[in-house]
Write a protein that holds these residues in place. Structure first.
Motif, short mmCIF file in Angstrom:
data_model
loop_
_atom_site.label_atom_id
_atom_site.label_comp_id
_atom_site.label_asym_id
_atom_site.label_seq_id
_atom_site.Cartn_x
_atom_site.Cartn_y
_atom_site.Cartn_z
N TRP A 92 122.93 16.63 25.58
CA TRP A 92 123.92 17.13 26.53
C TRP A 92 123.52 18.51 27.05
N LYS A 93 123.01 19.36 26.18
CA LYS A 93 122.57 20.69 26.59
C LYS A 93 121.40 20.59 27.56
N LYS A 147 122.73 19.39 31.00
CA LYS A 147 123.41 20.46 31.74
C LYS A 147 122.41 21.46 32.30
N SER A 148 121.39 21.77 31.53
CA SER A 148 120.36 22.70 32.00
C SER A 148 119.59 22.11 33.18
N TRP A 172 120.68 19.81 35.30
CA TRP A 172 121.58 19.75 36.45
C TRP A 172 121.70 21.13 37.11
N ARG A 173 121.78 22.18 36.31
CA ARG A 173 121.87 23.53 36.85
C ARG A 173 120.63 23.88 37.66
#
Length: 74
Positions: free
Chosen positions: A8-9, A12-13, A15-16
């Motif tokens: 998940w981390k 998110k990274s 996607w950012r």
């Protein structure tokens, strides 16, 4: 940290980074289109060798499959 939390981390990274640099989205799009073009170029030879139609596969089918693999992943 568990596998799911790590995944998940990482998602998110990623996607950012994509939201900060939108032209990066062009790379997978171009790659997908190129892959479809290579696939389209090899459809006729696979059908011509009878690939997958009968139970015994000829040597020509293996040769066409290898050429497809080589072109697609080059």
């Amino acid at each position: 940290m568990g596998k799911i939390a790590t995944t998940w981390k990482l998602m998110k990274s990623s996607w950012r980074i994509l939201m900060e640099d939108k032209p990066l989205l062009l790379l997978p799009l171009i790659s997908g289109m190129a892959g479809l073009l290579v696939l389209a170029a090899f459809i006729v030879p696979v059908i011509g060798t009878g690939g997958g139609v009968r139970h015994s596969v000829s040597a020509a089918t293996y040769i066409v499959a290898f050429c497809y693999y080589l072109c697609n992943f080059f």
